[in-house]
Motif scaffolding. Sequence first.
Motif, PDB file in Angstrom:
ATOM      1  N   SER A 134       0.828  -1.201   0.000  1.00  0.00           N
ATOM      2  CA  SER A 134       0.000   0.000   0.000  1.00  0.00           C
ATOM      3  C   SER A 134       0.865   1.256   0.000  1.00  0.00           C
ATOM      4  O   SER A 134       0.440   2.312  -0.452  1.00  0.00           O
ATOM      5  CB  SER A 134      -0.928   0.000   1.213  1.00  0.00           C
ATOM      6  OG  SER A 134      -0.166  -0.037   2.403  1.00  0.00           O
ATOM      7  N   SER A 135       2.092   1.155   0.496  1.00  0.00           N
ATOM      8  CA  SER A 135       2.969   2.325   0.492  1.00  0.00           C
ATOM      9  C   SER A 135       3.343   2.718  -0.938  1.00  0.00           C
ATOM     10  O   SER A 135       3.484   3.904  -1.244  1.00  0.00           O
ATOM     11  CB  SER A 135       4.232   2.064   1.319  1.00  0.00           C
ATOM     12  OG  SER A 135       4.977   1.006   0.746  1.00  0.00           O
ATOM     13  N   ASP A 136       3.495   1.741  -1.834  1.00  0.00           N
ATOM     14  CA  ASP A 136       3.780   2.041  -3.237  1.00  0.00           C
ATOM     15  C   ASP A 136       2.614   2.802  -3.859  1.00  0.00           C
ATOM     16  O   ASP A 136       2.807   3.755  -4.607  1.00  0.00           O
ATOM     17  CB  ASP A 136       4.035   0.760  -4.029  1.00  0.00           C
ATOM     18  CG  ASP A 136       5.329   0.072  -3.619  1.00  0.00           C
ATOM     19  OD1 ASP A 136       6.190   0.743  -3.024  1.00  0.00           O
ATOM     20  OD2 ASP A 136       5.456  -1.131  -3.903  1.00  0.00           O
ATOM     21  N   ARG A 137       1.391   2.370  -3.560  1.00  0.00           N
ATOM     22  CA  ARG A 137       0.212   3.041  -4.097  1.00  0.00           C
ATOM     23  C   ARG A 137       0.119   4.456  -3.546  1.00  0.00           C
ATOM     24  O   ARG A 137      -0.255   5.391  -4.243  1.00  0.00           O
ATOM     25  CB  ARG A 137      -1.050   2.255  -3.756  1.00  0.00           C
ATOM     26  CG  ARG A 137      -1.153   0.944  -4.498  1.00  0.00           C
ATOM     27  CD  ARG A 137      -2.516   0.296  -4.285  1.00  0.00           C
ATOM     28  NE  ARG A 137      -2.422  -1.106  -4.620  1.00  0.00           N
ATOM     29  CZ  ARG A 137      -2.513  -2.113  -3.762  1.00  0.00           C
ATOM     30  NH1 ARG A 137      -2.731  -1.881  -2.503  1.00  0.00           N
ATOM     31  NH2 ARG A 137      -2.401  -3.352  -4.166  1.00  0.00           N
TER      32      ARG A 137
ATOM     33  N   LYS B 223       2.585   6.369  -2.627  1.00  0.00           N
ATOM     34  CA  LYS B 223       3.600   7.186  -3.294  1.00  0.00           C
ATOM     35  C   LYS B 223       3.115   7.638  -4.663  1.00  0.00           C
ATOM     36  O   LYS B 223       3.291   8.789  -5.054  1.00  0.00           O
ATOM     37  CB  LYS B 223       4.904   6.402  -3.446  1.00  0.00           C
ATOM     38  CG  LYS B 223       5.666   6.198  -2.149  1.00  0.00           C
ATOM     39  CD  LYS B 223       6.907   5.373  -2.396  1.00  0.00           C
ATOM     40  CE  LYS B 223       7.612   5.020  -1.087  1.00  0.00           C
ATOM     41  NZ  LYS B 223       8.762   4.130  -1.315  1.00  0.00           N
ATOM     42  N   ALA B 224       2.490   6.720  -5.397  1.00  0.00           N
ATOM     43  CA  ALA B 224       2.000   7.044  -6.737  1.00  0.00           C
ATOM     44  C   ALA B 224       0.903   8.103  -6.663  1.00  0.00           C
ATOM     45  O   ALA B 224       0.886   9.049  -7.455  1.00  0.00           O
ATOM     46  CB  ALA B 224       1.478   5.794  -7.432  1.00  0.00           C
ATOM     47  N   SER B 225      -0.006   7.971  -5.717  1.00  0.00           N
ATOM     48  CA  SER B 225      -1.082   8.957  -5.599  1.00  0.00           C
ATOM     49  C   SER B 225      -0.529  10.310  -5.172  1.00  0.00           C
ATOM     50  O   SER B 225      -1.016  11.354  -5.600  1.00  0.00           O
ATOM     51  CB  SER B 225      -2.152   8.479  -4.623  1.00  0.00           C
ATOM     52  OG  SER B 225      -1.617   8.362  -3.331  1.00  0.00           O
ATOM     53  N   ASP B 226       0.515  10.321  -4.323  1.00  0.00           N
ATOM     54  CA  ASP B 226       1.148  11.580  -3.931  1.00  0.00           C
ATOM     55  C   ASP B 226       1.771  12.273  -5.138  1.00  0.00           C
ATOM     56  O   ASP B 226       1.661  13.496  -5.293  1.00  0.00           O
ATOM     57  CB  ASP B 226       2.231  11.346  -2.864  1.00  0.00           C
ATOM     58  CG  ASP B 226       1.638  10.961  -1.519  1.00  0.00           C
ATOM     59  OD1 ASP B 226       0.424  11.222  -1.310  1.00  0.00           O
ATOM     60  OD2 ASP B 226       2.386  10.398  -0.690  1.00  0.00           O
ATOM     61  N   GLU B 227       2.420  11.506  -6.014  1.00  0.00           N
ATOM     62  CA  GLU B 227       3.034  12.076  -7.211  1.00  0.00           C
ATOM     63  C   GLU B 227       1.976  12.696  -8.121  1.00  0.00           C
ATOM     64  O   GLU B 227       2.170  13.778  -8.675  1.00  0.00           O
ATOM     65  CB  GLU B 227       3.813  11.003  -7.973  1.00  0.00           C
ATOM     66  CG  GLU B 227       5.078  10.553  -7.279  1.00  0.00           C
ATOM     67  CD  GLU B 227       5.774   9.423  -8.006  1.00  0.00           C
ATOM     68  OE1 GLU B 227       5.387   9.126  -9.154  1.00  0.00           O
ATOM     69  OE2 GLU B 227       6.705   8.849  -7.422  1.00  0.00           O
TER      70      GLU B 227
END
Length: 139
Positions: free
Chosen positions: A29-32, A34-38
């Motif tokens: 979930s941390s990868d997701r 990060k992507a949403s933050d970008e």
Amino acid sequence: MSDYAFVPGGSLKFKGQGEKKKKKKSHSSSDRAKASDEINIKLKEKERVTRASGSASGEEETDAVAREGSPSRRERRRRDGGEDHMTEAERRFLETQKKRREQRVKEMAKKTHKERVQELNAKLDSLSEHHDLPKIGPG
């Protein structure tokens, strides 16, 4: 007889199948996050750029972009200046195609299956013997 005494059990083994397949790595979930933050950062940058340009309609578009995630096709066309990139002839062609499609649907909706089958049989009866299937073989 002793040659046939041993019978191995189980399924057949094929060459090159001895290696085990690698399992796909599941994304955390941390990868997701990060992507949403970008994505959010990019949207904020676009918003700042449009505000800097002083475009009032640009602010409305960035609000729409923030709501939907990415601008729709219609919004992009409006921003580019033209509603469509089609010629008048292309628009007329598409309109006539749409009208003909609607007429066909209406005609099909009027008739029942039984009526359509009767029409097909009448059409086949009116064709010449040239279209008949030839008999092959005795009988």
